[in-house]
Design an enzyme around this catalytic site. Structure first.
Site, PDB file in Angstrom:
ATOM      1  N   GLY A  12      22.382  31.848 -96.430  1.00 46.05           N
ATOM      2  CA  GLY A  12      21.305  31.012 -95.927  1.00 46.05           C
ATOM      3  C   GLY A  12      20.780  29.977 -96.898  1.00 46.05           C
ATOM      4  O   GLY A  12      19.654  29.508 -96.740  1.00 46.05           O
ATOM      5  N   ASN A 102      26.226  20.183 -87.016  1.00 49.40           N
ATOM      6  CA  ASN A 102      26.857  21.137 -87.918  1.00 49.40           C
ATOM      7  C   ASN A 102      27.119  20.451 -89.245  1.00 49.40           C
ATOM      8  O   ASN A 102      27.283  19.230 -89.310  1.00 49.40           O
ATOM      9  CB  ASN A 102      28.188  21.607 -87.312  1.00 49.40           C
ATOM     10  CG  ASN A 102      28.914  22.610 -88.189  1.00 49.40           C
ATOM     11  OD1 ASN A 102      28.319  23.563 -88.674  1.00 49.40           O
ATOM     12  ND2 ASN A 102      30.204  22.412 -88.386  1.00 49.40           N
ATOM     13  N   HIS A 104      29.892  20.630 -92.399  1.00 47.07           N
ATOM     14  CA  HIS A 104      31.213  21.150 -92.755  1.00 47.07           C
ATOM     15  C   HIS A 104      31.502  20.793 -94.214  1.00 47.07           C
ATOM     16  O   HIS A 104      31.257  19.655 -94.623  1.00 47.07           O
ATOM     17  CB  HIS A 104      32.286  20.555 -91.838  1.00 47.07           C
ATOM     18  CG  HIS A 104      33.634  21.131 -92.072  1.00 47.07           C
ATOM     19  ND1 HIS A 104      33.979  22.400 -91.645  1.00 47.07           N
ATOM     20  CD2 HIS A 104      34.719  20.641 -92.708  1.00 47.07           C
ATOM     21  CE1 HIS A 104      35.219  22.653 -92.011  1.00 47.07           C
ATOM     22  NE2 HIS A 104      35.699  21.595 -92.660  1.00 47.07           N
TER      23      HIS A 104
END
Length: 189
Positions: A12, A102, A104
């Site tokens: 996290g 997202n 990446h």
């Protein structure tokens, strides 16, 4: 107030940066942490910051609308994938069109797709003797690591870099850029 759900599967560290970045923001709230693993470190971060969290059941997530309903009932406006390893089902993408992003750990379209995450990406980049790597922040669509790119940042790869040293460089890029790019996407800055 824009309510964000952060989806994460691991420690996290990106979620932590996002929480810190938006903690005093009057227009954005990190409203939920959603994890695919019951022992993910991100759940401890959520508890520390008193952010509600849930752990997904994979069959329910992939095959029903239960979590879409849950997110809508909790007035979630936007979803951020911060190290979330499951493919997002079509029903969730359709419920949140152009409202899921997202991050990446490579320069897409290279080194993306199923199984290309974390250490696997860095090993592939090093093995290919690339001179640069970086991060890509992109919208989520029905394919892994395929949606329209929003932002990329680059770092050089030295001949002595290993997957671990490259990962450290990538984490710096992620932590430096991801929260501010989220803000730009939310407010079209």
């Amino acid at each position: 107030m824009i309510r964000i759900a952060v989806f994460a599967s691991g420690k996290g560290s990106n979620a932590q940066q996002i929480i810190h970045y938006f903690r005093d923001n009057k227009r954005v709230e990190i409203s939920f942490i959603v994890s695919s693993k019951k022992d993910a470190g991100v759940l401890n971060i959520a508890a520390t910051h008193k952010i509600p969290s849930i752990v997904l059941d994979k069959k329910t997530f992939l095959n029903t609308d239960e979590y879409v309903v849950f997110l809508k009932e909790n007035k979630i406006d936007f979803i951020v994938l911060a190290g979330f390893l499951w493919k997002i089902p079509v029903n969730l993408i359709q419920a949140y069109p152009q409202k899921i992003i997202n991050i990446h750990p490579a320069l897409l379209p290279n080194y993306g797709g199923k199984g290309m995450y974390g250490h696997f990406v860095h090993e592939a980049v090093i093995a290919a003797k690339e001179k640069q790597s970086g991060i890509t922040i992109h919208y989520v669509d029905e394919l892994y690591d395929h949606g329209a790119p929003v932002f990329q940042a680059f770092c050089d790869i030295d001949e002595n870099d290993t997957p671990d040293t490259l990962a450290a460089k990538i984490h710096i890029l992620e932590h430096t850029h991801f929260p501010s790019v989220i803000e730009k996407v939310l407010f079209k800055l």
